[in-house]
Design an enzyme around this catalytic site. Sequence first.
Site, PDB file in Angstrom:
ATOM      1  N   SER A   1      24.073  32.443 -27.386  1.00 37.47           N
ATOM      2  CA  SER A   1      23.164  32.241 -26.271  1.00 37.47           C
ATOM      3  C   SER A   1      23.898  32.569 -24.992  1.00 37.47           C
ATOM      4  O   SER A   1      25.057  32.210 -24.808  1.00 37.47           O
ATOM      5  CB  SER A   1      22.617  30.821 -26.257  1.00 37.47           C
ATOM      6  OG  SER A   1      23.476  29.975 -25.561  1.00 37.47           O
ATOM      7  N   GLY A   2      23.276  33.318 -24.144  1.00 39.23           N
ATOM      8  CA  GLY A   2      23.935  33.747 -22.910  1.00 39.23           C
ATOM      9  C   GLY A   2      23.136  33.330 -21.703  1.00 39.23           C
ATOM     10  O   GLY A   2      22.270  32.455 -21.773  1.00 39.23           O
TER      11      GLY A   2
ATOM     12  N   ASP B   1      29.110  44.886 -15.350  1.00 43.25           N
ATOM     13  CA  ASP B   1      29.568  43.697 -16.071  1.00 43.25           C
ATOM     14  C   ASP B   1      30.335  44.100 -17.324  1.00 43.25           C
ATOM     15  O   ASP B   1      30.137  43.527 -18.388  1.00 43.25           O
ATOM     16  CB  ASP B   1      28.368  42.801 -16.415  1.00 43.25           C
ATOM     17  CG  ASP B   1      28.792  41.373 -16.780  1.00 43.25           C
ATOM     18  OD1 ASP B   1      29.935  40.981 -16.458  1.00 43.25           O
ATOM     19  OD2 ASP B   1      27.990  40.659 -17.402  1.00 43.25           O
TER      20      ASP B   1
HETATM   21  N1  LIG Z   1      23.438  44.658 -30.531  1.00 44.40           N
HETATM   22  C1  LIG Z   1      24.118  43.535 -30.809  1.00 44.40           C
HETATM   23  N2  LIG Z   1      24.657  43.344 -32.029  1.00 44.40           N
HETATM   24  C2  LIG Z   1      25.339  42.228 -32.289  1.00 44.40           C
HETATM   25  N3  LIG Z   1      25.555  41.239 -31.417  1.00 44.40           N
HETATM   26  C3  LIG Z   1      25.041  41.355 -30.195  1.00 44.40           C
HETATM   27  C4  LIG Z   1      24.290  42.503 -29.825  1.00 44.40           C
HETATM   28  N4  LIG Z   1      23.904  42.353 -28.535  1.00 44.40           N
HETATM   29  C5  LIG Z   1      24.385  41.175 -28.139  1.00 44.40           C
HETATM   30  N5  LIG Z   1      25.077  40.560 -29.112  1.00 44.40           N
HETATM   31  C6  LIG Z   1      25.782  39.272 -29.041  1.00 44.40           C
HETATM   32  O1  LIG Z   1      25.101  38.426 -28.148  1.00 44.40           O
HETATM   33  C7  LIG Z   1      25.906  38.121 -27.011  1.00 44.40           C
HETATM   34  C8  LIG Z   1      25.040  38.031 -25.765  1.00 44.40           C
HETATM   35  O2  LIG Z   1      24.376  39.269 -25.545  1.00 44.40           O
HETATM   36  P1  LIG Z   1      24.233  39.841 -24.098  1.00 44.40           P
HETATM   37  O3  LIG Z   1      25.585  39.965 -23.495  1.00 44.40           O
HETATM   38  O4  LIG Z   1      23.408  41.055 -24.177  1.00 44.40           O
HETATM   39  O5  LIG Z   1      23.389  38.666 -23.439  1.00 44.40           O
HETATM   40  P2  LIG Z   1      23.541  37.854 -22.088  1.00 44.40           P
HETATM   41  O6  LIG Z   1      22.483  36.832 -22.108  1.00 44.40           O
HETATM   42  O7  LIG Z   1      23.536  38.798 -20.978  1.00 44.40           O
HETATM   43  O8  LIG Z   1      24.898  37.170 -22.289  1.00 44.40           O
HETATM   44  P3  LIG Z   1      26.102  36.825 -21.294  1.00 44.40           P
HETATM   45  O9  LIG Z   1      25.559  36.120 -20.142  1.00 44.40           O
HETATM   46  O10 LIG Z   1      26.950  35.978 -22.170  1.00 44.40           O
HETATM   47  O11 LIG Z   1      26.739  38.120 -20.957  1.00 44.40           O
HETATM   48  C9  LIG Z   1      26.944  39.234 -26.970  1.00 44.40           C
HETATM   49  O12 LIG Z   1      28.119  38.841 -26.326  1.00 44.40           O
HETATM   50  C10 LIG Z   1      27.151  39.494 -28.450  1.00 44.40           C
HETATM   51  O13 LIG Z   1      28.014  38.534 -28.999  1.00 44.40           O
END
Ligand SMILES: Nc1ncnc2c1ncn2[C@@H]1O[C@H](COP(=O)(O)OP(=O)(O)OP(=O)(O)O)[C@@H](O)[C@H]1O
Lengths: 409, 301
Positions: A22-23, A148
């Site tokens: 979760s991000g 980023d």
């Molecule tokens: N295509 C993918 N395949 C596998 N895992 C993925 C993929 N895309 C994202 N993830 C996993 O999910 C995490 C979060 O995705 P992403 O960075 O796109 O989201 P975010 O909400 O912007 O997160 P953050 O704020 O942590 O950067 C990634 O760090 C990775 O571990």
Amino acid sequence: MPPYRSKVRVLEKYHIIGFISSGTYGRVYKARSRTPGNMQEFAIKKFKPDKEGEVVQYTGISQSACREMALCSELSHPNVIALHEIILEDKCIYMVFSYAEHDLLQIIHHHSSSPTRPPIPAATIKSILWQLLNGVAYLHQNWVLHRDLKPANIMVTRSGELKIGDLGLARLFYKPLQSLYTGDKVVVTIWYRAPELLLGSKHYTAAIDLWAVGCIFAELLALRPIFKGEEAKMEKKSTVPFQRNQMQKIIEILGTPRKEDWPELTSMPEYSQLPMLKTCPDMLETWWMSVTDGPAAAGGRSFQGFSGSGGTAAGGGLQNTKAGLELLKGLLTYDPMKRWTAQRALESPFFKEGTRVSLHAFDSHENQYPNRRVTQDDNDLSLPGTKRSGLPDDSFAGRAPPVKRVKEN
Amino acid sequence: MAANYWASSQRLHWQMSRAKLAETRRALDAMDEKVFQDFPLPHYRLLSIYFNQQLIRLGRRMQTRQQALATAQLYVRRFYTKVAIRDTNPYLVLATCLYLALKIEECPQHIRIVVNEARTCWPEYMPADTAKLAECEFWLISEMNSFLIVHHPYRTLRELKITLKLTDSEEETASQVINDSCVTDLPLLYPPHVIAVTAIFLTVVLKPSSSMGAFGSSVSNLRVSSAAAAAAAAAAANTMNAQERLQHVVNWFANSKVDMEAIIDCTQEIISLYEVWESYSATGEKSCREMLGRLVKQRGL
Ligand SMILES: Nc1ncnc2c1ncn2[C@@H]1O[C@H](COP(=O)(O)OP(=O)(O)OP(=O)(O)O)[C@@H](O)[C@H]1O
Ligand SMILES: [Mg+2]
């Protein structure tokens, strides 16, 4: 008007295997197509819907989600994560990406946490850097700034193909209507943040992404962030604090920036802060030797705790490459105007000498990395807007950089 | 991709032939025979002029840049190739298209502001609940298959200004013609650079009658007959012309690889827009407003 109904239903099309992470903007799930015979795996990013009280409401899609949807739909390059489709259903946005088994954070962690700290093989580092630069060059040719780049956002497939991911902060820099500064509170996780941003520059250029690439190159060699500063917290909402500690970390390795090398330096908004920092000489070469040759070559001491691991030097096999050091210097150049562009970096002799660059990062050795952790405790996509607390973000929560970016509007 | 029209979603997914567009619209009209009979609407050409006027009204209230307006207009047009106008509240659709275009063009406005301004423009028809607009945004994006980045002719115009040594006032006029092209189907039919070249062609070769002064931003005063256009086009193709600068442009037209047939087709489209526009006037506006009003009210949209 009739209520909006999606023509495609996520759960009819995809089988959710488990929860990945979760991000800032949402949650990511691992999924497989329900089409019989289609064994492809996907990562489905579900954007958090906003809630008013307990009821999930339509509130308008955030600027960041709009950008990510718009840009990912246009991009197509082997080193940029491929978007399959976007499903808008039940007040939620689902972006369906190809699945990538690894990411650089995990790969680095795998090496740094093994008892012998084995280095990442030189051929792997070369391949990763080559692919990363190709992806960045493609983005920049298309006027996209990633903004980023960091190990967690750079993924690698099982077969060793690198995929730049997370375009949540990415923007077009061609003819922006608004300055590229307004609206984005924090850009680039502090450890990978370019010095001109730390010094208060209001204008982003493609060069900020190349600084981050330089930091990532260094981290692949050293198995730890090269500039691991501590984030100065925002005190007032409106003012962005000077990241003193981060700037100091950079100066300790690259030396105090001089206006002979960087003419714009003195006109940077935070220039007055510089004299308050400890002045240092340029130590990058020493740093390079200590991580590529091991402490012996660097005069018997590890440099500020950076060192190769015992027998095999970190980045094993890179010790003789002057070109590698030149490339790192080019990427970690203070003056953004002189910093190497992705194209320039790709022309570096580093990629021409020694073993041929491979388009598969794991060609030189068996892919030894463990699969991405997928948990079962939260794979219920169907509940819109369920925010569950207390779940581990990922297995390296402790290593996560000190700042999460601020969610925009 | 974003910078490259040739690899863009606009070219790969959102450019169609006239025949395909006409067929798409016919199919939408035919979807519900009864509604089609019960709710007559003005011709799409007139509706386009009306939508354009309304978007400009709303945009003005938020000091919207022309490029965002142009994007919003193309969104409206794309949406209505997928959804029957008679199944929608066009005012809500217009506001939603502008709201989304403002975000994509990096000059966002808060949803509350857009809804409030839209309510000032269309108090009878615009729902006050922001959730309605946000829901419509889902519909809009979904119908556009999430392809949100749009290429406009303005960029080509800026580039050609240098090549063709256009004066500032010619550039200004040409960019007005580009604005006007948003009121036609051209952005669905032709690549942006073809429209840009058409705008320059109209400006430099066909010269709008100078007595009419500058173009109005909502109603253009460009006066050229189709016959004059065809004659001038032929002249340009044959590269016979007197003045030097004009010669330069004409030579460029002749030597460049631009598809002259496409330029002539676009020219005719724009000229016929001006003809319709002239006859549109207050009565046209009134009938659009009444027919749409009745539609929204009686169908409870
Ligand atoms: N295509 C993918 N395949 C596998 N895992 C993925 C993929 N895309 C994202 N993830 C996993 O999910 C995490 C979060 O995705 P992403 O960075 O796109 O989201 P975010 O909400 O912007 O997160 P953050 O704020 O942590 O950067 C990634 O760090 C990775 O571990
Ligand atoms: Mg991320």
